[in-house]
Scaffold this active site. Sequence first.
Site, PDB file in Angstrom:
ATOM      1  N   HIS A 221       0.863  -1.183   0.000  1.00  0.00           N
ATOM      2  CA  HIS A 221       0.000   0.000   0.000  1.00  0.00           C
ATOM      3  C   HIS A 221       0.897   1.229   0.000  1.00  0.00           C
ATOM      4  CE1 HIS A 221      -3.631   2.412   0.719  1.00  0.00           C
ATOM      5  NE2 HIS A 221      -2.818   3.168   1.449  1.00  0.00           N
ATOM      6  N   CYS A 222       0.778   2.050  -1.022  1.00  0.00           N
ATOM      7  CA  CYS A 222       1.641   3.219  -1.188  1.00  0.00           C
ATOM      8  C   CYS A 222       0.902   4.465  -0.712  1.00  0.00           C
ATOM      9  CB  CYS A 222       2.048   3.369  -2.657  1.00  0.00           C
ATOM     10  SG  CYS A 222       3.184   4.733  -2.952  1.00  0.00           S
ATOM     11  N   THR A 223       1.340   5.013   0.410  1.00  0.00           N
ATOM     12  CA  THR A 223       0.718   6.233   0.920  1.00  0.00           C
ATOM     13  C   THR A 223       1.055   7.439   0.050  1.00  0.00           C
ATOM     14  OG1 THR A 223       2.614   6.536   2.408  1.00  0.00           O
ATOM     15  CG2 THR A 223       0.681   5.383   3.286  1.00  0.00           C
TER      16      THR A 223
END
Length: 378
Positions: A221-223
């Site tokens: 999951h890429c913030t």
Amino acid sequence: QAVVGCGPARPLRLPSPAGVGCGRVDVTAAMPRRPSDRLPLVQADLSKPSDWLSPGEIQDAFRRQPCHVWPDWASLKLTFASVLVPGALFVRWIFWQAAASAAEVAAAQAAAADGADGADGAGPSGRPRVAWSRAAYSALWAASALLGFAAAACRNPGVVPRAPVSGNEAMKDDSTVPTRFVLINGANIKQRWCTTCKVYRPLRAKHCSYCDRCVFRFDHHCTWLGNCIGLGNYRSFLFLIATTTLFFGHSAVVTFEVLRHDMREGPALDGRFQFLRRLFIFNWGKSLYIVYAIVMFLAFFVLILYHAIIIAQNLTTNEHVRDYYLQRNPFDATCTDNYRQVFCCPYGRDLPIGNSNSSDDLRPAQPLQRLGNSKLSA
């Protein structure tokens, strides 16, 4: 039927795609109100069970949901402040100054050389063309990085359809669910049960706690993008980090040339103090951007090098960090085949699958009678 939704907004009913017997697809045409509402909520009718293991089944699951989603705008604030704004400032000021400096030098050299052509790219008039090409490449990489950013942030990573669960079924004890194992290429792979989606997760999928969805071939999951990186947008993510690396590398070189040109202009420098004064006071913006661009170039270069290594091993970031395959990665093939799968055949290749029982778990394994000797997606 499959139902796709993104929160409590009013759904828009669309016909199902050809060849997919899912009745009707409901797509919510609204922006998400919560981070967990960004990705579509896909609910499939499990009367005809599907394990989403073969490439055809995965493609069918993708056809049942929208191609694009809304990113988490709150997470993008830091991205805009730390990456996009400095890049835009470079294009707005330093790029055009580099182009103007190249034009001035070209006119001066052309007059001194009596209009020498310098077609070989060397000599007096060849150097300005180099400066122009570097500035043009920086603009090209900037536009490509913005395109990759939009694609990676807004493309659907691929949501695993979840079982429609009523209130009473949601309260059931998941510890009674039997464990399921898949034997592939001589390796025992556990097909985990998702306590939220109430389905056996496809191999290489993972439930993202932030998005509250199971994602096909979950990477991370890429913030920075406000989105999960999965099967649907992994190639866009690779394109983003590659073009961003090239942009910061080229922009650092162009800024250095502009700074060197500015340092040579004006009166002669007497002593180190005047040199530092002109460098850090009169040209503080360019000096600061060079340091920033070099740091960002190194960071993205290490990131793309890391993904080049795990692609060669047919691993995701999640699998590599967790050291998921303790003995052997059953999906690993040759380096060429692994790269071909990622870039040309993202849904995977067909591999033989069999039933397996594992003595590592006290509960009996549930056989995959539906699959039998079918194929499995790598």
